[in-house]
Enzyme design. Structure first.
Site: not given
Length: 130
Positions: A70-73
């Site tokens: 995911s973009a956040c991780t």
């Protein structure tokens, strides 16, 4: 410019999805329908490629910028918690790639990406079949 750019990106995203789905067997769209703009970002596409590890797929395509998380991780090698929360199995989550499109993404680049991913998936599936 936002409405026009959103429409342009959605068209490119839909072409990428259609091209990958036509070129490769056992491909799954992750997340809501592409036809629901209230639930789906125009510049984002996440798909699972059965029988391939997303990290291996990503690493085998040096000319294409994609992510397996995911973009956040993006620095975390664990399967996407976002995809897990959507109910995807760990296998499907690990076989997923996230494609991000931007203001300067062209139709030619989408066609290049389709060919690049199709070739890499085919090659990796042959390697794991033996």
């Amino acid at each position: 410019e936002l409405p026009a750019e959103t429409a342009r990106l959605a068209t490119l995203r839909n072409r990428l999805h259609a091209g990958l789905s036509a070129a490769i067997d056992d491909v799954t769209l992750n997340g809501p329908s592409l036809n629901d703009p209230a639930l789906r970002l125009a510049a984002n596409l996440n798909m699972s490629f059965g029988g391939v590890d997303g990290e291996a797929l990503m690493m085998s395509m040096r000319d294409l910028g994609v992510s397996s998380g995911s973009a956040c991780t993006s620095a975390d090698p664990e399967p996407s918690h976002v995809l897990r929360s959507l109910g995807l199995s760990e296998e499907a989550t690990r076989s997923s790639l996230r494609f991000g499109l931007g203001r300067f993404t062209t139709a030619e680049e989408i066609e290049f990406a389709i060919g690049c991913v199709a070739e890499a998936v085919t090659r990796l599936r042959k390697l794991t079949a033996h």
